[in-house]
Each structure stands twice: as structure tokens, then as C-alpha cells.
Design a protein around this motif. Structure first.
Motif, PDB file in Angstrom:
ATOM      1  N   ALA A 130      11.180  -9.346 -25.551  1.00  0.00           N
ATOM      2  CA  ALA A 130      12.225  -8.399 -25.145  1.00  0.00           C
ATOM      3  C   ALA A 130      11.883  -7.739 -23.817  1.00  0.00           C
ATOM      4  O   ALA A 130      12.763  -7.522 -22.973  1.00  0.00           O
ATOM      5  CB  ALA A 130      12.428  -7.353 -26.239  1.00  0.00           C
ATOM      6  N   TYR A 173      17.964  -4.805 -26.801  1.00  0.00           N
ATOM      7  CA  TYR A 173      18.214  -4.902 -28.238  1.00  0.00           C
ATOM      8  C   TYR A 173      19.684  -4.606 -28.575  1.00  0.00           C
ATOM      9  O   TYR A 173      20.257  -5.231 -29.484  1.00  0.00           O
ATOM     10  CB  TYR A 173      17.275  -3.964 -29.001  1.00  0.00           C
ATOM     11  CG  TYR A 173      15.893  -4.536 -29.187  1.00  0.00           C
ATOM     12  CD1 TYR A 173      14.775  -3.929 -28.624  1.00  0.00           C
ATOM     13  CD2 TYR A 173      15.704  -5.703 -29.925  1.00  0.00           C
ATOM     14  CE1 TYR A 173      13.504  -4.471 -28.783  1.00  0.00           C
ATOM     15  CE2 TYR A 173      14.428  -6.241 -30.092  1.00  0.00           C
ATOM     16  CZ  TYR A 173      13.345  -5.634 -29.514  1.00  0.00           C
ATOM     17  OH  TYR A 173      12.096  -6.179 -29.678  1.00  0.00           O
ATOM     18  N   ALA A 210      15.550 -11.502 -33.634  1.00  0.00           N
ATOM     19  CA  ALA A 210      14.327 -10.994 -33.010  1.00  0.00           C
ATOM     20  C   ALA A 210      13.199 -11.005 -34.016  1.00  0.00           C
ATOM     21  O   ALA A 210      13.389 -10.668 -35.195  1.00  0.00           O
ATOM     22  CB  ALA A 210      14.552  -9.587 -32.485  1.00  0.00           C
ATOM     23  N   ILE A 227      12.682 -12.722 -28.840  1.00  0.00           N
ATOM     24  CA  ILE A 227      14.084 -12.951 -29.182  1.00  0.00           C
ATOM     25  C   ILE A 227      14.369 -14.433 -29.022  1.00  0.00           C
ATOM     26  O   ILE A 227      13.953 -15.067 -28.038  1.00  0.00           O
ATOM     27  CB  ILE A 227      15.000 -12.103 -28.278  1.00  0.00           C
ATOM     28  CG1 ILE A 227      14.688 -10.616 -28.519  1.00  0.00           C
ATOM     29  CG2 ILE A 227      16.463 -12.400 -28.551  1.00  0.00           C
ATOM     30  CD1 ILE A 227      15.340  -9.698 -27.509  1.00  0.00           C
TER      31      ILE A 227
END
Length: 341
Positions: free
Chosen positions: A21, A36, A51, A59
């Protein structure tokens, strides 16, 4: 914009597989929290993305999922990466956009096609600029682009070749054309198509009036008419020349615009015959640049014009009393320096 970011995330995941991420956040210049939220938005839209936390987490798209946003074949994929006139993108301010677009296309390609497309981009280069064009006045394409894309009339201050002062025109633009590294504006003036070299535009101002193009006429149609007018001019004077065979290749390049047909070459003899067409008689003086490697044979008035040009050049460089005219009609220079006769 969020939609662009979501597409970028999808393409990156499709290309790279699992991506942390924080790496996505760095590449897209947003926070990890925003990444996110974007992942949640993709999931809500039906994209199977998830994720995984932990040291080796990240991810990732569900195995086997891909979105083929291009529908391209292998050959079509390769064709996209053969980019002609790369300098044109810079002059239009689109270099960065082009690079971004190609990265997105590469990511969206089916995996088996990517190596061929990448190899094509590294092995094929198309440069549409002519050799040794010399320095040119830069063209300000910003106002011309604005007029083309906003469909508004344009007020030009334009200087024609051979004229000192610019003229003022109100035109209806169709678009811009890059021809051998030179930009042209294709526009209607009083309902008739006309070419304007961008580097001769002194100023360009958008008017409030909407453009008035002819019904059913597109840029390609107007360009084709103008191109034919330039390349297929009627009239002119046709001349016959002979040139030394060793000079044939250079001559073909330098006189390509005037050649009526390729010279006949049977592979024997010192000389080759060719025919050229010039718009006016005086233009045959171009042949003086070829010195004694090219002789103009016919018609007589063209030979006389070339001789007059040669005499004027001689007169420009000689000093008083240094030239004498022989019975054969040729000028010979005597250089007193060093006693050379």
C-alpha cells in the motif's frame, strides 16, 4: 482525479501483481489511508481486489482476474509503440501525457503481448524531421491549439514568404498538421482552404465567434486538397539536364521536389539524363548549386537564364579587371595573387 487514480491502481496491480500500500501511495502521491479508501471503492464496483497485512502483505487482484481495456491484437499492440514524429508531442506540450498513456496501454495489454510491444518501442524509432533543416523560428502553437479545440474563429497576423510585413486574416481553423517537422494551420479563409505556416504567424487571437467550417469537410479532406495544390501545380517549365553518374544519388535527394521522373540509368557511361520541372524560369538557377556536375541541356531559354545567373555570381566575386570573356562565352578569372593565371 479519483477516477484516474482508480484506473492507475487497477493497471498497476494488473501489471505488478501484489503491491504494498505504501508503494502505491508513493507512486500516486497520496496517503496510505487514501489508497485503502480507493481499494474499497474498487471492490464496491465489482473488482475482486483484496489486501493482505503483514511483512509480506500488500494489495492484490484475485488470481486470474484482468480487465482487457484495450481489446488489442498483438500487431495492434506493437503498432502503438512505433511513434512517428516524437518531437511533435513536445511542441504540443504532450510529452508527459504520451509517456503516461503508453505506460497505461502497456499495463492493459495481455501479458503475452507486452514483451513484443516493449521490444518494438526500443528497436523502432521514427524521426520525421528532415536532415540538416537548420535553425527555424519557433512556432507558438498555444493559441492555434486553443482555436482548433474550442471551435472558434481566429484572427491572424501572418507574414507570407518573400514579404516583409504581416497581413491580417480572419480564418476558420480545421486543425494542425505536422509535415516533415514543420507545423501548418489548415483553415478556411472566405470559404476556401488555405495553409498557414505556424512559424510565420506573428500573433493569433481567438474571437468570440464560433468557427464556420464547410459542411461535411474534415481536417483530412481540407489537407488533401491543399497538399495536391502544392504538389500538382500546373504549368511551369520542364528542363532536361545531364548529370555525372557519381552524383546521381545526391542529386535525387537534393532535387527531389523538382524531378519529373527518376533518371534513366542503364549503368553505363559517365552521364545520366533527367527531367525536372520548375514553377518559373528563374527558378532553374537552383542548378547552379550543382556546379559542373549537372549541365542544363534544354530548352534554350533555360540555358540562357542559367548563364545569366552564372555571370551575375561571377560579377559579384570578381575584382575590377580580373575577368575576361572568351570567344566560347565562358568567363575566366585571373588571380594576381601568387601569379596564378
Amino acid at each position: 482525479m479519483k477516477s484516474d487514480r482508480l484506473l492507475s491502481i487497477l493497471l498497476l496491480l494488473q501489471t505488478r501483481g501484489r503491491v504494498p500500500a505504501h508503494e502505491l501511495a508513493d507512486r500516486l502521491e497520496v496517503s496510505v489511508r487514501t489508497i485503502y479508501r480507493d481499494i474499497e471503492a474498487l471492490s464496491a464496483s465489482g473488482v475482486p481486489v483484496y489486501a493482505e497485512r503483514g511483512r509480506h502483505g500488500g494489495i492484490e487482484l484475485l488470481a486470474g482476474f484482468r480487465t482487457d481495456v484495450t481489446g488489442l491484437t498483438a500487431d495492434e499492440s506493437r503498432a502503438l509503440f512505433v511513434l512517428a514524429a516524437q518531437g511533435a508531442h513536445a511542441e504540443l506540450g504532450l510529452d508527459a501525457a504520451l509517456g503516461s498513456a503508453l505506460r497505461k496501454v502497456m499495463a492493459a495489454l495481455p501479458a503475452p503481448y507486452r514483451p513484443a510491444a516493449d521490444l518494438t518501442s526500443r528497436r523502432i524509432l521514427v524521426d520525421a524531421t528532415r536532415w540538416r533543416v537548420g535553425p527555424r523560428q519557433s512556432a507558438d502553437l498555444a493559441a492555434l491549439q486553443d482555436a482548433v479545440f474550442s471551435d472558434r474563429r481566429l484572427r491572424l497576423r501572418y507574414r507570407h514568404s518573400g514579404e516583409q510585413e504581416p497581413r491580417t486574416y480572419t480564418v476558420d481553423p480545421y486543425g494542425l498538421v505536422a509535415k516533415a517537422g514543420v507545423w501548418y494551420l489548415v483553415a478556411d479563409r472566405r470559404g476556401r482552404p488555405q495553409l498557414f505556416r505556424a512559424d510565420r504567424v506573428h500573433s493569433a487571437r481567438l474571437l468570440d465567434d464560433p468557427v464556420r467550417r464547410r459542411d461535411g469537410v474534415e481536417l483530412a479532406d481540407a489537407w488533401e486538397v491543399l497538399r495536391r495544390q502544392v504538389e500538382e501545380r500546373d504549368g511551369g517549365i520542364e528542363v532536361t539536364v545531364r548529370l555525372r553518374r557519381t552524383f546521381l544519388d545526391v542529386f535525387r535527394r537534393m532535387a527531389a521536389a523538382e524531378l519529373t521522373a527518376l533518371p534513366d540509368d542503364d549503368g553505363t557511361g559517365e552521364w545520366v539524363t533527367a527531367r525536372l520541372t520548375y514553377p518559373v524560369l528563374r527558378a532553374v538557377r537552383q542548378l547552379l548549386a550543382f556546379s559542373d556536375r549537372v549541365e542544363l541541356l534544354d530548352p534554350p531559354e533555360a540555358r540562357a537564364e542559367l548563364l545569366a545567373g552564372a555571370r551575375s555570381v561571377t560579377a559579384l566575386y570578381q575584382e575590377p579587371g580580373e575577368a575576361e570573356l572568351t570567344a566560347g562565352g565562358q568567363e575566366r578569372l585571373k588571380y594576381r595573387q601568387g601569379g596564378v593565371g
